[in-house]
Design an enzyme around this catalytic site. Structure first.
Site, mmCIF file in Angstrom:
data_model
loop_
_atom_site.group_PDB
_atom_site.id
_atom_site.type_symbol
_atom_site.label_atom_id
_atom_site.label_comp_id
_atom_site.label_asym_id
_atom_site.label_seq_id
_atom_site.Cartn_x
_atom_site.Cartn_y
_atom_site.Cartn_z
ATOM 1 N N GLY A 156 0.852 -1.188 0.000
ATOM 2 C CA GLY A 156 0.000 0.000 0.000
ATOM 3 C C GLY A 156 0.882 1.230 0.000
ATOM 4 O O GLY A 156 1.965 1.238 -0.590
ATOM 5 N N ARG A 157 0.435 2.276 0.696
ATOM 6 C CA ARG A 157 1.191 3.541 0.695
ATOM 7 C C ARG A 157 2.596 3.353 1.265
ATOM 8 O O ARG A 157 3.600 3.729 0.648
ATOM 9 C CB ARG A 157 0.424 4.598 1.508
ATOM 10 N N ILE A 158 2.694 2.738 2.476
ATOM 11 C CA ILE A 158 4.003 2.624 3.131
ATOM 12 C C ILE A 158 4.834 1.511 2.485
ATOM 13 O O ILE A 158 6.031 1.690 2.237
ATOM 14 C CB ILE A 158 3.839 2.407 4.648
ATOM 15 N N THR A 235 7.114 -3.164 10.773
ATOM 16 C CA THR A 235 6.754 -1.792 11.160
ATOM 17 C C THR A 235 5.240 -1.618 10.999
ATOM 18 O O THR A 235 4.759 -0.492 10.924
ATOM 19 C CB THR A 235 7.476 -0.736 10.295
ATOM 20 N N ARG A 237 2.031 -3.747 12.610
ATOM 21 C CA ARG A 237 1.473 -3.844 13.963
ATOM 22 C C ARG A 237 1.996 -5.134 14.590
ATOM 23 O O ARG A 237 2.108 -6.164 13.903
ATOM 24 C CB ARG A 237 -0.061 -3.879 13.947
ATOM 25 N N GLU A 266 2.773 -4.548 23.515
ATOM 26 C CA GLU A 266 3.344 -3.218 23.328
ATOM 27 C C GLU A 266 2.798 -2.320 24.437
ATOM 28 O O GLU A 266 1.571 -2.294 24.610
ATOM 29 C CB GLU A 266 2.926 -2.677 21.952
ATOM 30 N N HIS A 285 8.167 1.721 18.719
ATOM 31 C CA HIS A 285 7.096 2.215 17.827
ATOM 32 C C HIS A 285 7.352 3.675 17.410
ATOM 33 O O HIS A 285 6.554 4.563 17.720
ATOM 34 C CB HIS A 285 5.725 2.089 18.506
HETATM 35 P P1 NAP Z 1 -2.456 0.876 3.101
HETATM 36 O O1 NAP Z 1 -2.061 1.924 2.104
HETATM 37 O O2 NAP Z 1 -3.908 0.630 3.356
HETATM 38 O O3 NAP Z 1 -1.744 -0.485 2.660
HETATM 39 C C1 NAP Z 1 -2.014 -1.711 3.234
HETATM 40 C C2 NAP Z 1 -1.578 -2.816 2.312
HETATM 41 O O4 NAP Z 1 -1.858 -4.055 2.962
HETATM 42 C C3 NAP Z 1 -2.338 -2.851 0.968
HETATM 43 O O5 NAP Z 1 -1.451 -3.160 -0.066
HETATM 44 C C4 NAP Z 1 -3.333 -3.989 1.159
HETATM 45 O O6 NAP Z 1 -3.664 -4.690 -0.033
HETATM 46 C C5 NAP Z 1 -2.546 -4.914 2.054
HETATM 47 N N1 NAP Z 1 -3.435 -5.814 2.799
HETATM 48 C C6 NAP Z 1 -4.467 -5.494 3.604
HETATM 49 N N2 NAP Z 1 -5.032 -6.606 4.095
HETATM 50 C C7 NAP Z 1 -4.334 -7.650 3.593
HETATM 51 C C8 NAP Z 1 -4.428 -9.042 3.721
HETATM 52 N N3 NAP Z 1 -5.385 -9.604 4.478
HETATM 53 N N4 NAP Z 1 -3.528 -9.816 3.063
HETATM 54 C C9 NAP Z 1 -2.551 -9.244 2.296
HETATM 55 N N5 NAP Z 1 -2.423 -7.924 2.133
HETATM 56 C C10 NAP Z 1 -3.298 -7.136 2.759
HETATM 57 O O7 NAP Z 1 -1.837 1.194 4.527
HETATM 58 P P2 NAP Z 1 -0.523 2.044 4.864
HETATM 59 O O8 NAP Z 1 -0.869 3.479 4.958
HETATM 60 O O9 NAP Z 1 0.574 1.604 3.966
HETATM 61 O O10 NAP Z 1 -0.254 1.540 6.365
HETATM 62 C C11 NAP Z 1 -0.047 0.153 6.648
HETATM 63 C C12 NAP Z 1 0.004 -0.069 8.144
HETATM 64 O O11 NAP Z 1 1.246 0.409 8.656
HETATM 65 C C13 NAP Z 1 -1.034 0.725 8.959
HETATM 66 O O12 NAP Z 1 -2.297 0.092 8.972
HETATM 67 C C14 NAP Z 1 -0.400 0.776 10.336
HETATM 68 O O13 NAP Z 1 -0.854 -0.302 11.115
HETATM 69 C C15 NAP Z 1 1.091 0.621 10.052
HETATM 70 N N6 NAP Z 1 1.845 1.837 10.402
HETATM 71 C C16 NAP Z 1 2.831 1.758 11.338
HETATM 72 C C17 NAP Z 1 3.581 2.882 11.659
HETATM 73 C C18 NAP Z 1 4.685 2.817 12.676
HETATM 74 O O14 NAP Z 1 4.925 3.807 13.353
HETATM 75 N N7 NAP Z 1 5.411 1.727 12.778
HETATM 76 C C19 NAP Z 1 3.320 4.110 11.033
HETATM 77 C C20 NAP Z 1 2.304 4.163 10.111
HETATM 78 C C21 NAP Z 1 1.570 3.019 9.791
HETATM 79 P P3 NAP Z 1 -4.482 -3.973 -1.248
HETATM 80 O O15 NAP Z 1 -3.557 -2.889 -1.741
HETATM 81 O O16 NAP Z 1 -4.664 -5.037 -2.248
HETATM 82 O O17 NAP Z 1 -5.733 -3.432 -0.634
#
Ligand code: NAP
Length: 326
Positions: A156-158, A235, A237, A266, A285
């Protein structure tokens, strides 16, 4: 005057921002996360709650805020701390703040990968503990990133921002997501089912949200598939990984190491076996802990609040009270 409860103090100009709009900002004054009871108390009478990852936002908190509660604005992208169904039932907007933290979090994921692969924390300790008596070819030799195969779980975005960094290191990129991404294929990435990705990758980096489907996505079976030289970086959850299985896999040399910015439990105490293992690097985190990024996360959350107060749709709605449950 409408009240906005902000669950963490953050050096930003949001007090002025809100005061100028005739809104009262009530900010949790302690460093420590409010308990559930404290959260309920502090939310009383709030029309908006600006929340973050460890805030236990359930129906009781929403009821404590009262019938005037209009929006819960998460100052971050993950929102697994919020009971979405409870908000839907109470017709409260829920928003998050995606996009503004992608590059910062991807930077940290890459830093963590580099730290584990090239054994940076061990190297720092080595010097601090005054063990550096001379150069030796085997001294702290580690895995090399350039030319390696990286498995990105969740593009996804990250995940995509992380993969772009891997491109710069000449890595072969495998990815998995719910759907294939033509734009990724165009960059030369290969879509692979999770099992193949785990079996072929030198490093695996997790970027999926925590949902019922992704909870425990990486457990004993998945760790067994990985190469004995592989490194896992999380990074996303903590609960996406079975922590006990990971600690065992590293300790039994089933995989080479892990870098965790998010953990389960956590916070993770220093006595936890994961922290005690030199091949596991645990961070508290801090994925999005860039100064500019943190400001943007809170500004976006407040923007969502103000839009709702002004009768507009917020920018990033996870629950839309006008169209659901009516
Ligand atoms: P995002 O843009 O929604 O991307 C999520 C990705 O995961 C998408 O490619 C999605 O697939 C895929 N996905 C979702 N469910 C799935 C499943 N069951 N099986 C396989 N792939 C799956 O989210 P993001 O903005 O990148 O953020 C991702 C996560 O990073 C957040 O939800 C958060 O928990 C975590 N995060 C952590 C920190 C930190 O401080 N460590 C900071 C920010 C975020 P599709 O593209 O096909 O829908």
């Amino acid at each position: 005057m409408q009240k906005v409860f902000i669950s963490r103090e953050w050096p930003s100009n949001y007090h002025e921002l809100l005061q100028d709009r005739g809104v009262e900002a009530s900010v949790w004054p302690e460093y420590d996360v409010p308990t559930h009871a404290e959260f309920c108390d502090a939310s009383r009478g709030a029309a908006a709650i600006v929340s973050t990852i460890e805030d236990p936002i359930d129906g009781a908190v929403m009821d404590a805020a009262g019938r005037g509660l209009r929006i819960i604005a998460q100052a971050g992208v993950g929102f697994d701390n919020i009971d979405i169904e409870a908000a839907r039932q109470r017709k409260v907007w829920v928003t998050n703040a995606p996009g503004v933290l992608d590059e910062c979090t991807a930077d940290l994921a890459f830093a963590l990968l580099m730290a584990v692969a090239r054994r940076l924390p061990e190297a720092v300790d080595y010097v601090r503990e005054d063990k550096w008596s001379g150069w030796h070819p085997s001294l702290l030799a580690g895995a090399e990133l350039h030319g390696a195969t990286i498995g990105v779980v969740g593009l996804g975005r990250i995940g995509a921002a992380f993969a772009r960094r891997c491109e710069g290191f000449g890595m072969r990129i495998l990815y998995t997501a719910r759907s294939a991404k033509p734009e990724a294929e165009a960059r030369g990435y290969e879509h692979a089912p999770l099992e193949r990705l785990l079996a072929e990758s030198d490093f695996v980096s997790l970027h999926v949200p925590l949902t019922p489907e992704t909870r425990g996505l990486i457990g004993e079976r998945e760790l067994e598939i990985m190469k004995p030289t592989a490194i896992l970086v999380n990074t996303a959850r903590g609960a996406v990984v079975d922590t006990d299985a990971l600690v065992r896999a590293v300790s039994d040399k089933q995989i080479a190491g892990a870098g965790l910015d998010v953990t389960d439990p956590e916070p993770m105490r220093a006595t936890h076996p994961a922290v005690g293992d030199p091949r596991i690097v645990v961070l508290p985190h801090i994925g999005s802990a860039g100064l500019a990024t943190r400001r943007k996360m809170y500004e976006l959350a407040l923007q969502n609040v103000m839009r709702v107060f002004d009768g507009q749709n917020p920018l990033h709605a996870l629950v839309t009270p006008q169209t659901e449950g009516q």
